[in-house]
Write a protein that holds these residues in place. Structure first.
Motif, PDB file in Angstrom:
ATOM      1  N   ASN A 102      81.457 198.198  98.603  1.00 42.97           N
ATOM      2  CA  ASN A 102      82.061 196.889  98.857  1.00 42.97           C
ATOM      3  C   ASN A 102      81.655 196.481 100.266  1.00 42.97           C
ATOM      4  O   ASN A 102      82.202 196.975 101.245  1.00 42.97           O
ATOM      5  CB  ASN A 102      83.577 197.000  98.712  1.00 42.97           C
ATOM      6  N   PHE A 103      80.652 195.606 100.346  1.00 46.80           N
ATOM      7  CA  PHE A 103      80.081 195.238 101.631  1.00 46.80           C
ATOM      8  C   PHE A 103      80.396 193.788 101.995  1.00 46.80           C
ATOM      9  O   PHE A 103      80.884 193.014 101.175  1.00 46.80           O
ATOM     10  CB  PHE A 103      78.569 195.456 101.620  1.00 46.80           C
ATOM     11  N   SER A 104      80.088 193.453 103.233  1.00 43.69           N
ATOM     12  CA  SER A 104      80.301 192.088 103.713  1.00 43.69           C
ATOM     13  C   SER A 104      79.181 191.158 103.283  1.00 43.69           C
ATOM     14  O   SER A 104      79.419 189.983 102.993  1.00 43.69           O
ATOM     15  CB  SER A 104      80.407 192.091 105.243  1.00 43.69           C
ATOM     16  N   LEU A 105      77.958 191.680 103.221  1.00 45.69           N
ATOM     17  CA  LEU A 105      76.782 190.850 102.980  1.00 45.69           C
ATOM     18  C   LEU A 105      76.020 191.310 101.750  1.00 45.69           C
ATOM     19  O   LEU A 105      75.897 192.513 101.484  1.00 45.69           O
ATOM     20  CB  LEU A 105      75.833 190.912 104.179  1.00 45.69           C
ATOM     21  N   GLU A 106      75.465 190.359 101.020  1.00 41.95           N
ATOM     22  CA  GLU A 106      74.639 190.677  99.864  1.00 41.95           C
ATOM     23  C   GLU A 106      73.456 191.548 100.262  1.00 41.95           C
ATOM     24  O   GLU A 106      73.054 192.451  99.528  1.00 41.95           O
ATOM     25  CB  GLU A 106      74.146 189.389  99.207  1.00 41.95           C
ATOM     26  N   GLY A 107      72.910 191.296 101.445  1.00 45.77           N
ATOM     27  CA  GLY A 107      71.761 192.072 101.896  1.00 45.77           C
ATOM     28  C   GLY A 107      72.043 193.561 102.021  1.00 45.77           C
ATOM     29  O   GLY A 107      71.138 194.387 101.891  1.00 45.77           O
ATOM     30  N   ASP A 108      73.307 193.907 102.260  1.00 48.16           N
ATOM     31  CA  ASP A 108      73.647 195.320 102.369  1.00 48.16           C
ATOM     32  C   ASP A 108      73.640 196.006 101.010  1.00 48.16           C
ATOM     33  O   ASP A 108      73.433 197.227 100.922  1.00 48.16           O
ATOM     34  CB  ASP A 108      75.004 195.480 103.056  1.00 48.16           C
ATOM     35  N   VAL A 109      73.883 195.245  99.927  1.00 46.79           N
ATOM     36  CA  VAL A 109      73.697 195.796  98.581  1.00 46.79           C
ATOM     37  C   VAL A 109      72.209 195.809  98.233  1.00 46.79           C
ATOM     38  O   VAL A 109      71.701 196.765  97.643  1.00 46.79           O
ATOM     39  CB  VAL A 109      74.488 194.999  97.534  1.00 46.79           C
ATOM     40  N   THR A 110      71.496 194.762  98.603  1.00 44.37           N
ATOM     41  CA  THR A 110      70.052 194.698  98.339  1.00 44.37           C
ATOM     42  C   THR A 110      69.330 195.905  98.939  1.00 44.37           C
ATOM     43  O   THR A 110      68.378 196.428  98.349  1.00 44.37           O
ATOM     44  CB  THR A 110      69.463 193.396  98.906  1.00 44.37           C
ATOM     45  N   ARG A 111      69.789 196.353 100.098  1.00 46.24           N
ATOM     46  CA  ARG A 111      69.189 197.550 100.703  1.00 46.24           C
ATOM     47  C   ARG A 111      69.289 198.738  99.748  1.00 46.24           C
ATOM     48  O   ARG A 111      68.354 199.544  99.630  1.00 46.24           O
ATOM     49  CB  ARG A 111      69.890 197.871 102.025  1.00 46.24           C
ATOM     50  N   LEU A 112      70.411 198.851  99.030  1.00 47.10           N
ATOM     51  CA  LEU A 112      70.587 199.954  98.079  1.00 47.10           C
ATOM     52  C   LEU A 112      69.739 199.750  96.833  1.00 47.10           C
ATOM     53  O   LEU A 112      69.261 200.721  96.235  1.00 47.10           O
ATOM     54  CB  LEU A 112      72.057 200.097  97.696  1.00 47.10           C
ATOM     55  N   VAL A 113      69.553 198.501  96.427  1.00 45.27           N
ATOM     56  CA  VAL A 113      68.644 198.207  95.307  1.00 45.27           C
ATOM     57  C   VAL A 113      67.235 198.649  95.680  1.00 45.27           C
ATOM     58  O   VAL A 113      66.542 199.326  94.907  1.00 45.27           O
ATOM     59  CB  VAL A 113      68.674 196.713  94.955  1.00 45.27           C
ATOM     60  N   ASP A 114      66.804 198.280  96.878  1.00 45.45           N
ATOM     61  CA  ASP A 114      65.456 198.634  97.334  1.00 45.45           C
ATOM     62  C   ASP A 114      65.275 200.150  97.429  1.00 45.45           C
ATOM     63  O   ASP A 114      64.162 200.652  97.253  1.00 45.45           O
ATOM     64  CB  ASP A 114      65.178 197.992  98.694  1.00 45.45           C
ATOM     65  N   ASN A 165      79.962 193.052 116.598  1.00 41.89           N
ATOM     66  CA  ASN A 165      78.552 193.185 116.964  1.00 41.89           C
ATOM     67  C   ASN A 165      77.657 192.898 115.751  1.00 41.89           C
ATOM     68  O   ASN A 165      77.774 193.584 114.733  1.00 41.89           O
ATOM     69  CB  ASN A 165      78.295 194.604 117.474  1.00 41.89           C
ATOM     70  N   PRO A 166      76.760 191.908 115.835  1.00 42.22           N
ATOM     71  CA  PRO A 166      75.902 191.578 114.692  1.00 42.22           C
ATOM     72  C   PRO A 166      74.893 192.666 114.345  1.00 42.22           C
ATOM     73  O   PRO A 166      74.309 192.640 113.266  1.00 42.22           O
ATOM     74  CB  PRO A 166      75.204 190.289 115.122  1.00 42.22           C
ATOM     75  N   ALA A 167      74.699 193.622 115.234  1.00 46.22           N
ATOM     76  CA  ALA A 167      73.776 194.720 114.917  1.00 46.22           C
ATOM     77  C   ALA A 167      74.349 195.641 113.846  1.00 46.22           C
ATOM     78  O   ALA A 167      73.601 196.315 113.144  1.00 46.22           O
ATOM     79  CB  ALA A 167      73.454 195.521 116.173  1.00 46.22           C
ATOM     80  N   SER A 168      75.684 195.647 113.702  1.00 45.30           N
ATOM     81  CA  SER A 168      76.309 196.562 112.745  1.00 45.30           C
ATOM     82  C   SER A 168      77.216 195.858 111.746  1.00 45.30           C
ATOM     83  O   SER A 168      77.419 196.347 110.634  1.00 45.30           O
ATOM     84  CB  SER A 168      77.131 197.619 113.496  1.00 45.30           C
ATOM     85  N   SER A 169      77.768 194.708 112.107  1.00 43.64           N
ATOM     86  CA  SER A 169      78.862 194.115 111.343  1.00 43.64           C
ATOM     87  C   SER A 169      78.433 192.896 110.532  1.00 43.64           C
ATOM     88  O   SER A 169      77.844 191.949 111.073  1.00 43.64           O
ATOM     89  CB  SER A 169      79.987 193.710 112.304  1.00 43.64           C
ATOM     90  N   GLY A 170      78.772 192.909 109.240  1.00 44.53           N
ATOM     91  CA  GLY A 170      78.566 191.721 108.428  1.00 44.53           C
ATOM     92  C   GLY A 170      79.462 190.583 108.854  1.00 44.53           C
ATOM     93  O   GLY A 170      79.071 189.408 108.845  1.00 44.53           O
ATOM     94  N   SER A 171      80.697 190.895 109.254  1.00 41.74           N
ATOM     95  CA  SER A 171      81.618 189.876 109.749  1.00 41.74           C
ATOM     96  C   SER A 171      81.008 189.112 110.917  1.00 41.74           C
ATOM     97  O   SER A 171      81.123 187.881 111.011  1.00 41.74           O
ATOM     98  CB  SER A 171      82.930 190.539 110.181  1.00 41.74           C
ATOM     99  N   ALA A 172      80.338 189.833 111.810  1.00 46.53           N
ATOM    100  CA  ALA A 172      79.700 189.183 112.958  1.00 46.53           C
ATOM    101  C   ALA A 172      78.657 188.176 112.518  1.00 46.53           C
ATOM    102  O   ALA A 172      78.530 187.084 113.089  1.00 46.53           O
ATOM    103  CB  ALA A 172      79.066 190.242 113.850  1.00 46.53           C
TER     104      ALA A 172
END
Length: 295
Positions: A102-114, A165-172
């Motif tokens: 359960n992530f903040s950003l779709e891209g963080d799931v896409t990383r797992l797809v990749d 921090n945008p380097a780690s956080s989807g909320s950021a």
């Protein structure tokens, strides 16, 4: 009406903006649970591993309790890991056990797809993989002593901002998107939006690692305003914290994804289906603008 923008457009902006800045669970064993008839029964435990971003922990725990009262959820115990969304996604790629993410950003799931860990069809359902939504809000101390009402107030001299921090956080990244897009939505240029972000970050006094850490920093009195999810603000107030928050005239719709991994126990898919069912969604923090929100 509060403007909102497409997820694809906003996440692209968030990635660009973030790139330009330098800035527990239960244990296994036999589980005694209530069956559908209300009688206690002993069943072999099924341990599900949940890896998520920090904000929705309480909401997830409430839904897990309801899931445990169903036949599908009988005997399920949880091992949980919460933190900044990007960090959590990378940890799963690097071997952290996960049945449900359960992530903040779709891209963080896409990383797992990749990485071959989540099936590419994860967002083919009616919700497109989205399990919760919220909006970006401005959280201020009770009484709003600095008279903060909109984005323009955040770049006044002396205003102290906390945002993750945008380097780690989807909320950021959602916060950056909202700050950027509010300029464009009022007819500003991309250059003016970038200038706004420069002024905004001059007033940032802390960049905690996650949305939850940012909330904690703000509650310690380190800043005049916290940029946050509305559902995070609602949960903090329901937990007894006393502050005000403002939904600015221009904000963005935050959509947070959930998915099961390819090798997940079948009960993880049952849990995801339960999360998406109306009875489970009603357990989640609601936007204050939702007519069903109790206030």
């Amino acid at each position: 009406m509060t403007p909102t923008f497409s997820r694809r457009t906003l996440l692209s902006l968030g990635g660009i903006a973030a790139a330009g800045l330098t800035l527990s669970g239960c244990v296994g064993g036999a589980a005694t649970t209530a069956g559908a008839d209300g009688h206690a029964s002993t069943a072999p435990a099924t341990t599900l591993h949940l890896v998520g971003y920090a904000v929705p922990k309480e909401a997830n725990n409430a839904i897990q309790a309801k899931f445990a009262a169903t036949d599908a959820g009988r005997g399920v115990v949880w091992q949980e890991s919460y933190g900044a969304s990007g960090d959590q996604s990378r940890a799963v790629v690097n071997g952290l056990a996960a049945d449900y993410v359960n992530f903040s950003l779709e891209g963080d799931v896409t990383r797992l797809v990749d990485a071959g860990l989540v099936d590419p069809s994860w967002k083919n359902g009616p919700t497109k993989g989205i399990v919760s939504d919220s909006v970006v809000v401005l959280v201020v101390p009770k009484g709003n002593p600095k008279n903060i009402h909109d984005w323009s107030d955040l770049i006044r001299p002396g205003i102290r901002i906390v945002t993750p921090n945008p380097a780690s956080s989807g909320s950021a990244r959602w916060n950056i998107i909202a700050a950027y897009q509010q300029v464009v939505s009022q007819g500003g240029t991309d250059a003016q939006a970038e200038d706004y972000l420069t002024s905004f970050f001059r007033n940032v006094v802390a960049l905690p690692g996650s949305g939850r850490d940012a909330t904690n920093a703000f509650l310690q009195g380190t800043a005049d305003v916290l940029i946050s999810y509305e559902n995070e603000a609602i949960l903090a107030r329901q937990s007894g914290e006393d502050f005000d928050y403002i939904v600015p005239a221009s904000t963005v719709l935050i959509e947070n994804p959930g998915a099961v991994t390819k090798n997940a126990d079948p009960k993880a898919k049952a849990y995801l289906d339960f999360v998406l069912a109306p009875r489970a969604r009603s357990s989640s923090p609601r936007r204050a603008s939702d007519p069903s929100y109790p206030g």
